[in-house]
Design a protein around this motif. Structure first.
Motif, PDB file in Angstrom:
ATOM      1  N   THR A 471       0.825  -1.207   0.000  1.00 51.56           N
ATOM      2  CA  THR A 471       0.000   0.000   0.000  1.00 51.56           C
ATOM      3  C   THR A 471       0.857   1.253   0.000  1.00 51.56           C
ATOM      4  O   THR A 471       0.603   2.198  -0.761  1.00 51.56           O
ATOM      5  CB  THR A 471      -0.939  -0.006   1.221  1.00 51.56           C
ATOM      6  N   LEU A 472       1.875   1.284   0.837  1.00 56.43           N
ATOM      7  CA  LEU A 472       2.703   2.489   0.943  1.00 56.43           C
ATOM      8  C   LEU A 472       3.530   2.707  -0.317  1.00 56.43           C
ATOM      9  O   LEU A 472       3.732   3.853  -0.737  1.00 56.43           O
ATOM     10  CB  LEU A 472       3.590   2.387   2.183  1.00 56.43           C
ATOM     11  N   GLU A 473       4.019   1.645  -0.925  1.00 52.93           N
ATOM     12  CA  GLU A 473       4.733   1.809  -2.190  1.00 52.93           C
ATOM     13  C   GLU A 473       3.787   2.306  -3.277  1.00 52.93           C
ATOM     14  O   GLU A 473       4.140   3.175  -4.076  1.00 52.93           O
ATOM     15  CB  GLU A 473       5.369   0.485  -2.611  1.00 52.93           C
ATOM     16  N   GLN A 474       2.579   1.758  -3.317  1.00 51.15           N
ATOM     17  CA  GLN A 474       1.600   2.164  -4.323  1.00 51.15           C
ATOM     18  C   GLN A 474       1.250   3.642  -4.181  1.00 51.15           C
ATOM     19  O   GLN A 474       1.059   4.351  -5.173  1.00 51.15           O
ATOM     20  CB  GLN A 474       0.339   1.306  -4.193  1.00 51.15           C
ATOM     21  N   LYS A 475       1.180   4.114  -2.933  1.00 56.46           N
ATOM     22  CA  LYS A 475       0.840   5.512  -2.681  1.00 56.46           C
ATOM     23  C   LYS A 475       2.069   6.417  -2.675  1.00 56.46           C
ATOM     24  O   LYS A 475       1.974   7.596  -2.343  1.00 56.46           O
ATOM     25  CB  LYS A 475       0.081   5.632  -1.350  1.00 56.46           C
ATOM     26  N   ARG A 476       3.226   5.843  -3.029  1.00 53.98           N
ATOM     27  CA  ARG A 476       4.486   6.597  -3.108  1.00 53.98           C
ATOM     28  C   ARG A 476       4.797   7.309  -1.788  1.00 53.98           C
ATOM     29  O   ARG A 476       5.217   8.459  -1.758  1.00 53.98           O
ATOM     30  CB  ARG A 476       4.443   7.612  -4.260  1.00 53.98           C
ATOM     31  N   GLN A 477       4.536   6.610  -0.703  1.00 53.65           N
ATOM     32  CA  GLN A 477       4.785   7.136   0.631  1.00 53.65           C
ATOM     33  C   GLN A 477       6.089   6.565   1.174  1.00 53.65           C
ATOM     34  O   GLN A 477       6.318   5.358   1.129  1.00 53.65           O
ATOM     35  CB  GLN A 477       3.630   6.767   1.564  1.00 53.65           C
ATOM     36  N   ASP A 573       7.511  -0.326  13.523  1.00 51.24           N
ATOM     37  CA  ASP A 573       6.090  -0.520  13.238  1.00 51.24           C
ATOM     38  C   ASP A 573       5.310   0.776  13.441  1.00 51.24           C
ATOM     39  O   ASP A 573       4.381   1.079  12.681  1.00 51.24           O
ATOM     40  CB  ASP A 573       5.523  -1.614  14.136  1.00 51.24           C
ATOM     41  N   LEU A 574       5.689   1.541  14.454  1.00 45.89           N
ATOM     42  CA  LEU A 574       5.028   2.829  14.692  1.00 45.89           C
ATOM     43  C   LEU A 574       5.256   3.771  13.512  1.00 45.89           C
ATOM     44  O   LEU A 574       4.343   4.494  13.093  1.00 45.89           O
ATOM     45  CB  LEU A 574       5.562   3.444  15.989  1.00 45.89           C
ATOM     46  N   LEU A 575       6.460   3.764  12.946  1.00 44.15           N
ATOM     47  CA  LEU A 575       6.744   4.591  11.770  1.00 44.15           C
ATOM     48  C   LEU A 575       5.883   4.169  10.581  1.00 44.15           C
ATOM     49  O   LEU A 575       5.401   5.014   9.811  1.00 44.15           O
ATOM     50  CB  LEU A 575       8.221   4.490  11.405  1.00 44.15           C
ATOM     51  N   VAL A 576       5.681   2.865  10.417  1.00 38.86           N
ATOM     52  CA  VAL A 576       4.835   2.374   9.324  1.00 38.86           C
ATOM     53  C   VAL A 576       3.390   2.803   9.555  1.00 38.86           C
ATOM     54  O   VAL A 576       2.674   3.173   8.612  1.00 38.86           O
ATOM     55  CB  VAL A 576       4.963   0.844   9.189  1.00 38.86           C
ATOM     56  N   HIS A 577       2.924   2.776  10.800  1.00 43.33           N
ATOM     57  CA  HIS A 577       1.574   3.261  11.112  1.00 43.33           C
ATOM     58  C   HIS A 577       1.440   4.738  10.733  1.00 43.33           C
ATOM     59  O   HIS A 577       0.425   5.146  10.138  1.00 43.33           O
ATOM     60  CB  HIS A 577       1.283   3.076  12.601  1.00 43.33           C
ATOM     61  N   ARG A 578       2.433   5.536  11.093  1.00 43.78           N
ATOM     62  CA  ARG A 578       2.381   6.961  10.741  1.00 43.78           C
ATOM     63  C   ARG A 578       2.363   7.150   9.226  1.00 43.78           C
ATOM     64  O   ARG A 578       1.670   8.024   8.700  1.00 43.78           O
ATOM     65  CB  ARG A 578       3.580   7.687  11.349  1.00 43.78           C
ATOM     66  N   ALA A 579       3.146   6.323   8.524  1.00 40.99           N
ATOM     67  CA  ALA A 579       3.160   6.410   7.068  1.00 40.99           C
ATOM     68  C   ALA A 579       1.787   6.082   6.485  1.00 40.99           C
ATOM     69  O   ALA A 579       1.317   6.741   5.545  1.00 40.99           O
ATOM     70  CB  ALA A 579       4.224   5.466   6.501  1.00 40.99           C
ATOM     71  N   LYS A 591      -0.973  15.723  12.721  1.00 41.07           N
ATOM     72  CA  LYS A 591      -0.363  15.557  14.038  1.00 41.07           C
ATOM     73  C   LYS A 591       0.132  14.140  14.286  1.00 41.07           C
ATOM     74  O   LYS A 591       1.057  13.933  15.067  1.00 41.07           O
ATOM     75  CB  LYS A 591      -1.374  15.937  15.136  1.00 41.07           C
ATOM     76  N   GLU A 592      -0.490  13.155  13.624  1.00 40.27           N
ATOM     77  CA  GLU A 592      -0.197  11.752  13.929  1.00 40.27           C
ATOM     78  C   GLU A 592       0.502  11.017  12.800  1.00 40.27           C
ATOM     79  O   GLU A 592       0.948   9.877  12.983  1.00 40.27           O
ATOM     80  CB  GLU A 592      -1.502  11.019  14.298  1.00 40.27           C
ATOM     81  N   GLY A 593       0.606  11.650  11.633  1.00 40.98           N
ATOM     82  CA  GLY A 593       1.243  11.007  10.500  1.00 40.98           C
ATOM     83  C   GLY A 593       2.750  11.193  10.497  1.00 40.98           C
ATOM     84  O   GLY A 593       3.336  11.823  11.389  1.00 40.98           O
ATOM     85  N   LEU A 594       3.397  10.642   9.473  1.00 42.15           N
ATOM     86  CA  LEU A 594       4.845  10.748   9.316  1.00 42.15           C
ATOM     87  C   LEU A 594       5.199  12.171   8.914  1.00 42.15           C
ATOM     88  O   LEU A 594       4.648  12.712   7.946  1.00 42.15           O
ATOM     89  CB  LEU A 594       5.315   9.762   8.239  1.00 42.15           C
TER      90      LEU A 594
END
Length: 772
Positions: A471-477, A573-579, A591-594
């Motif tokens: 998902t994160l690669e697809q969204k270029r995050q 894992d917390l960093l991935v959640h923020r992403a 406030k809660e994202g990366l």
């Protein structure tokens, strides 16, 4: 009359450039003076500073100073970490409020400056470095704490005390002179601080700076590992205060998943519950016998926001550390044990993943949501397995079995088919479990039982981690990947050599995959060589790490993989959640994202949390070794069956079948001959008889020494030399009695014969010895 020179507030870019180039964080007054601002212009500047701070582009350092990276003040307290290759001291600040790991400082000296030891604390006058690979350079203004600390056991003597270091690497004791004991008692665990000069007997001197209690107390074992590895234990007051103020998360824009039959499945002694699962048949007729699988992970990002005191401490720790008698958590207990933990029948916020699998385990699609659940039950692996097997004593109702357990196993059966086609590396190396009584004493050492329930949760978590990366690669995050690269050519060559000795061919030129390694493991499964091959394959593997670039996961045979399922105990894992929060633009993402700073520093953060993971693994291993040594201390002289788990030039490491404990069998105990170490073949070869010991050989050993303080075990061979020459079908590496000498041994013999002939000729030329 000339007009006064007009001033305007600096642009956003100009202000950021000024703060980036500033040698230290600047106050509002210093910024206004630098741009010549007065009156209304200063008010506009202050508003711009507030905007930049809210966006995360700048941060407050100490007091009311601002910097692009929470720049260090001109006078900074720091801890000396190490010396680099040039001999310069490297330090880091004692306090750091910025994003990312604390910056490193190169410490320079002028003639006459005092030199602190490693671990010392100093006050530095610093500036931005000019020609250096580190961001800062500094000079010592004052030494706050001078020397490095040593964890030791205090021993009283007739002429003073001694400190015996607990580290296996330590090669000397310390002299503790009268007045430096700090009240330490015989056998107490203490922290020493080295002093200049040497005492009597030529020993280095030290003073006791902290008493840590009786070294023989059971809880001292993990305490030693914690101190030795410098694992942070005490949370800052600010972090504890933030955790105490936290309350239940609101529903807000979360989807309501409280009716979904989520359950947690964990070990019986689990200290937190950060994942829950649920499964049900897919109602879509286009997916016959397919499944809907839900994975719910504690929404830690809602409580631990970037830049907060809790976040800074969590990043510093990197992960939780688990010992048999305690856990050193990444987050305060108000969060890890309460608000973030998915307790039974309590509403908890999660990041939820919904997957649809076919009957053959192929993933059709997946979606992430922010949701709210109420776990139906907190189950153990043993409970679930008993219920699935139809055994009694599990305590689950018929409806729980029918509505929860059976669908989970049905979905897992499909996922397992896909896993088998993927063929991840499947090593069989049982894990040790130390069992303690209420007093903290070891009652048993057991191998952890591997149940199908374990595999069920493991497979669902792997699928969730893959979905997060996709998902994160697809969204270029930007994100942190879990990377496990393929074995290096050198390690592969060594592995081929080892397998060849057992008659297992790993042909050169083949594209090495986990499937090919599994084929080698399958060939020896159930034989005397099974453990040796498993150990050899494990040692051939690269070490997994975190990084912002995707190099795949060799062991799992996956192209994309990111840790997502354990944010309570892993910062990655917390960093991935923020992403995921940023990528989906969920409510509160600012406030809660990366943050932009986190994205910029992902490489440095990844390196730091990879280091803290290795530190935790080493501490956990050290603690287990010490518990094993304590458990075996009363069995000195007993004999055990084991396998050679390591070969070094100084001896063999032998792993006991009964407990999994590893100990050293010194080379001097192998026999009255010289042994040559062959590192490529993981072997020791006797120069006279050719007797060969190598990785995976079976041995019977006698326990000579067990030292709980260091975790060391010392063995000697038992059962006679006949056992030590048996090869049980392995291709010979050297000569055993009655066999043709190995080429290397023939070369040694020729060399010895030539040397003997030369000595004889020299003696002949010298003639008979002269009388005196």
């Amino acid at each position: 009359m000339k007009n006064k020179k007009e001033t305007v507030p600096p642009s956003r870019e100009a202000l950021l450039a000024f703060l980036r180039e500033s040698p230290a964080a600047a106050t509002k007054r210093e910024i206004a003076r630098a741009f010549g601002l007065k009156g209304a212009e200063r008010i506009a500047m202050k508003e711009l500073l507030r905007e930049l701070e809210a966006s995360g582009e700048i941060a407050k350092a100490e007091g009311r100073r601002f910097g692009t990276d929470a720049a260090l003040p001109p006078l900074t307290g720091a801890k000396i970490l190490a010396r680099d290759d040039q001999g310069d001291l490297i330090a880091e600040p004692l306090e750091w409020a910025g994003e990312g790991p604390a910056p490193k400082i190169r410490v320079g000296f002028r003639k006459g400056d005092a030199a602190p030891g490693i671990g010392g604390r100093v006050l530095l006058k610093i500036q931005k470095a000019k020609d250096s690979d580190l961001p800062y350079e500094g000079r010592v203004v004052r030494i706050l704490e001078s020397a490095q600390r040593i964890l030791a056991v205090y021993r009283r003597g007739e002429e003073g005390g001694r400190g015996v270091p607990v580290s296996r690497k330590a090669d000397t004791e310390y002299r503790v002179e009268a007045g430096d004991e700090n009240g330490a008692k015989e056998g107490e665990l203490v922290e020493l601080e080295a002093k200049p000069g040497r005492g009597s007997f030529g020993l280095p001197r030290a003073k006791v700076v902290e008493r840590l209690g009786d070294v023989s107390a059971p809880r001292s074992i993990s305490l030693i590992a914690i101190h030795e590895r410098e694992i942070p234990v005490i949370f800052p007051e600010a972090a504890l205060a933030e955790a105490a103020k936290a309350g239940p998360a609101p529903m807000a824009d979360r989807i309501d998943l409280r009716a979904v039959p989520f359950v947690t499945i964990d070990p019986a002694d689990a200290r937190d519950h950060d994942d829950a699962v649920a499964a049900m048949p897919d109602p879509d007729p286009a997916n016959p016998e397919g499944w809907v699988v839900w994975v719910g992970i504690a929404d830690v990002a809602h409580y631990v926001r970037p830049g907060t005191a809790i976040d800074r401490e969590a990043r510093k720790r990197g992960n939780s550390v688990y010992f048999p008698d305690r856990v050193v958590p990444m987050l305060p207990d108000d969060l890890s044990g309460d608000l973030c933990s998915l307790h039974e029948n309590v509403e908890r916020p999660i990041i939820a993943l919904k997957m649809r699998l076919t009957a053959e385990g192929r993933k059709l699609d997946h979606q992430f949501h922010r949701g709210m659940i109420r776990s139906w039950a907190s189950l153990t692996y043993e409970q679930v397995q008993q219920a699935a097997d139809g055994l009694k004593g599990h305590g689950l109702s018929e409806s729980m079995i029918e509505d929860v357990v059976q669908p989970l196993y049905g979905a897992y059966a499909s996922a397992a088919r896909a896993r088998d086609r993927r063929a991840p590396l499947d090593l069989n190396l049982p894990e040790r479990k130390v069992e303690l009584n209420e007093a903290g004493q070891v009652t048993a050492i057991r191998m952890r039982e591997r149940l199908e329930a374990h595999r069920l949760i493991e497979e669902f978590m792997i699928l969730a981690n893959v979905c997060a990366a996709e998902t994160l690669e697809q969204k270029r995050q930007a994100l942190v990947f879990r990377v496990h690269e393929a074995p290096s050519p050198e390690k592969l060559a060594s592995l081929r050599e080892t397998l060849d000795q057992i008659g297992v061919n790993l042909a050169k030129g083949q594209n090495l995959t986990p499937k090919r390694l599994n084929e080698a493991l399958d060939k020896v499964a159930g034989t005397a060589h099974a453990e040796a091959v498993n150990i050899a394959v494990l040692r051939s593997q690269a070490q997994a790490y975190y990084g912002p670039e995707n190099f795949g996961h060799f062991g799992l045979n996956l192209a994309k993989y990111a840790h997502f399922t354990s944010p309570i105990r892993r910062y990655a894992d917390l960093l991935v959640h923020r992403a995921l929060i940023s990528a989906h633009g969920w409510e509160g993402w600012r406030k809660e994202g990366l943050t932009l700073e986190e994205e910029r520093d992902l490489a440095e953060i990844s390196e730091h949390i990879s280091e803290t993971e290795r530190r935790a693994m080493a501490a956990e291993r050290d603690s287990t070794d010490r518990y094993l040594a304590a458990y075996l201390e009363d069995r000195m002289g007993a004999e055990f069956e084991g396998v050679v788990s390591g070969v070094a030039r100084f001896g063999l490491f032998v792993k006991l079948d009964e407990t999994g404990a590893d100990g050293l069998l010194p080379i001097s105990s192998l026999g009255a001959e010289y042994f040559t170490h062959d590192p490529d073949r993981h072997a020791l070869i006797g120069s006279r008889t050719g007797t060969t010991w190598r990785l995976g050989d079976r041995m019977r050993v006698r326990l000579v020494e067990a030292t709980p303080i260091t975790g060391g075990l010392l063995f000697e061979p038992a059962g006679g030399s006949e056992r030590r020459t048996g090869r049980t079908g392995l291709k010979p590496l050297g000569r055993t009695v009655g066999e043709k000498p190995h080429a290397a041994q023939r070369a040694l013999a020729r060399k010895a014969a030539v040397a003997k002939a030369k000595a004889a000729r020299k003696a002949k030329r010298a003639g008979p010895p002269k009388k005196r």
